[in-house]
Design a protein around this motif. Sequence first.
Motif, PDB file in Angstrom:
ATOM      1  N   LYS A  99       3.169  -7.525  10.296  1.00 42.40           N
ATOM      2  CA  LYS A  99       3.593  -7.321   8.991  1.00 42.40           C
ATOM      3  C   LYS A  99       2.764  -5.731   8.474  1.00 42.40           C
ATOM      4  CE  LYS A  99       4.186 -12.011   7.508  1.00 42.40           C
ATOM      5  NZ  LYS A  99       3.932 -12.885   6.322  1.00 42.40           N
ATOM      6  N   LYS A 100       3.551  -5.401   7.456  1.00 45.26           N
ATOM      7  CA  LYS A 100       2.810  -3.974   6.953  1.00 45.26           C
ATOM      8  C   LYS A 100       1.972  -4.460   6.177  1.00 45.26           C
ATOM      9  CE  LYS A 100       7.133  -0.964   6.843  1.00 45.26           C
ATOM     10  NZ  LYS A 100       8.012  -0.182   5.900  1.00 45.26           N
ATOM     11  N   LEU A 132       3.351 -10.368  -2.970  1.00 44.98           N
ATOM     12  CA  LEU A 132       3.495  -9.362  -1.867  1.00 44.98           C
ATOM     13  C   LEU A 132       3.662 -10.544  -0.606  1.00 44.98           C
ATOM     14  CD1 LEU A 132       1.030  -6.714  -2.573  1.00 44.98           C
ATOM     15  CD2 LEU A 132       3.411  -6.769  -3.195  1.00 44.98           C
ATOM     16  N   THR A 133       4.619 -11.140  -0.627  1.00 44.75           N
ATOM     17  CA  THR A 133       4.710 -12.323   0.478  1.00 44.75           C
ATOM     18  C   THR A 133       4.992 -11.717   1.925  1.00 44.75           C
ATOM     19  OG1 THR A 133       7.126 -12.583   0.071  1.00 44.75           O
ATOM     20  CG2 THR A 133       5.356 -14.118  -0.938  1.00 44.75           C
ATOM     21  N   ASP A 134       5.748 -10.395   2.153  1.00 43.40           N
ATOM     22  CA  ASP A 134       5.970  -9.883   3.367  1.00 43.40           C
ATOM     23  C   ASP A 134       4.865  -8.934   3.902  1.00 43.40           C
ATOM     24  OD1 ASP A 134       8.304 -11.298   3.354  1.00 43.40           O
ATOM     25  OD2 ASP A 134       9.413  -9.847   2.388  1.00 43.40           O
ATOM     26  N   TYR A 135       3.846  -8.808   3.141  1.00 46.93           N
ATOM     27  CA  TYR A 135       2.642  -8.076   3.724  1.00 46.93           C
ATOM     28  C   TYR A 135       1.312  -8.940   3.930  1.00 46.93           C
ATOM     29  CZ  TYR A 135       5.345  -4.131   1.821  1.00 46.93           C
ATOM     30  OH  TYR A 135       6.333  -3.137   1.631  1.00 46.93           O
ATOM     31  N   ILE A 136       0.773  -8.223   4.954  1.00 44.93           N
ATOM     32  CA  ILE A 136      -0.804  -8.551   4.913  1.00 44.93           C
ATOM     33  C   ILE A 136      -1.416  -7.854   3.771  1.00 44.93           C
ATOM     34  CG2 ILE A 136      -3.011  -8.162   6.411  1.00 44.93           C
ATOM     35  CD1 ILE A 136      -1.042  -8.224   8.595  1.00 44.93           C
ATOM     36  N   VAL A 137      -2.407  -8.359   2.924  1.00 45.86           N
ATOM     37  CA  VAL A 137      -2.920  -7.796   1.713  1.00 45.86           C
ATOM     38  C   VAL A 137      -4.147  -8.005   1.673  1.00 45.86           C
ATOM     39  CG1 VAL A 137      -2.736  -8.054  -0.792  1.00 45.86           C
ATOM     40  CG2 VAL A 137      -0.921  -8.695   0.289  1.00 45.86           C
ATOM     41  N   ASP A 154      -0.054   0.574   4.430  1.00 40.80           N
ATOM     42  CA  ASP A 154       1.244   1.046   4.022  1.00 40.80           C
ATOM     43  C   ASP A 154       1.462   1.288   2.679  1.00 40.80           C
ATOM     44  OD1 ASP A 154       1.927   1.114   7.156  1.00 40.80           O
ATOM     45  OD2 ASP A 154       1.468  -0.895   6.834  1.00 40.80           O
ATOM     46  N   LEU A 155       0.876   0.535   1.932  1.00 41.09           N
ATOM     47  CA  LEU A 155       1.395   0.328   0.462  1.00 41.09           C
ATOM     48  C   LEU A 155      -0.014   0.054  -0.170  1.00 41.09           C
ATOM     49  CD1 LEU A 155       4.032   0.356  -1.466  1.00 41.09           C
ATOM     50  CD2 LEU A 155       4.003  -2.191  -0.866  1.00 41.09           C
ATOM     51  N   CYS A 156      -0.153   0.790  -1.405  1.00 42.71           N
ATOM     52  CA  CYS A 156      -1.196   0.665  -2.359  1.00 42.71           C
ATOM     53  C   CYS A 156      -0.991   0.437  -3.828  1.00 42.71           C
ATOM     54  CB  CYS A 156      -2.098   1.944  -2.157  1.00 42.71           C
ATOM     55  SG  CYS A 156      -2.757   1.891  -0.447  1.00 42.71           S
TER      56      CYS A 156
END
Length: 374
Positions: free
Chosen positions: A317-318, A339-344, A357-359
């Motif tokens: 995952k992203k 953010l269910t589709d991300y590693i957070v 990837d996303l912040c």
Amino acid sequence: MFLPAGSQDETGTLLVNRAKAYETFRYVTEKRNFKQISTPAIEYASTFTNRIAGMNLNEMMKWFNKEGEIEVLRPDWTTAIARAVAKQPIHQQKWSYQGSVFRIDKDGTESRQAGIEIVHANSVLGERECMLTAIDYLKSLHIDKYVIELGHTEIFDILIQSLKLDTTQEDLLRTAMHDKRRDVVYQLVNNTGNSEIANHLTELTEAYGNKDIITKYQDLWSDNDELLQILENLNNMIELIEATTDLEVIVDLGRVKNLPYYDGMMFRGFLKKDGSTCFSGGRYDRLYKYYQQDTTAVGLAFDVDVLASHMTDHKEKKRACIIASEKTHQVAEAFRNELTDYIVEVSYDEQVTSTFDLCYKVMEQDNEYKVVKL
């Protein structure tokens, strides 16, 4: 700290793939009506070194207990399960297991396995169910580039019956057959005064290939009903595999058993990428004779470490980061659930944002906290 030889730490994708391999194995075997079983990691050495199991004590992790008896870390699942189920009422035929075995004759002392054992079942049904379960499992892991090899222990045993070899001579000959040492095979047998069998076994070291090998040896062994029956059984298994898959199947008529308790059909799976063995197994009825049971038994084990290193369908995952502070951590935690589709990752350090990837950042606006995309 340094580790003992054969031990290693592990991180990352290999562990994720191994967990997925175990999870998929449980799912596949449960659907095929296997019941899970587990045995202790520590057993008495005699379970594995008795006259039928015949394993080498020098290859095991071992010690003396306080009573002076030798204990070992489990070196083999099949033998341990035979000990566990042989005395139980015959009500369950299909067993599945997963866990480690420990051997000091391998590159690593610990290796992870998942496997199946089918006991007290019709012999042909058991062999077929083993093979079809293997195919089903590897398909579920999206591993399809492998070759299945079939062999049979009784071919070698039948051919050497008349030689009257002692245990040492037989072991030497079996090793030479296993290693495909034509010169050694011929010399060992010819020394017994039987040049015909010497030539026959020497040729058998190269009896390896597609099912045409079976046709060739059906002609050569036309006067031996025992050998013809073995060839028919191997051919029937090939036909079953070909009817259900497009996998390549090879036959090794000169293959000999690598564990003493095997006494019938044997099978292995080789990955095409590097030739590594992803599963192996076979028939071992004689193992249960040690527990006074005249029954059928067949099984196979998957090398989960090998499978995990070849699994390619896992997509990571992203990764997203939420910059927060001690004061705003609870806001970040609440937003994490969106953010269910991300590693957070929640961090107090803004310098880490370049590795994600996303912040996002928790900021105060109009006297309330909001999560803002950076």
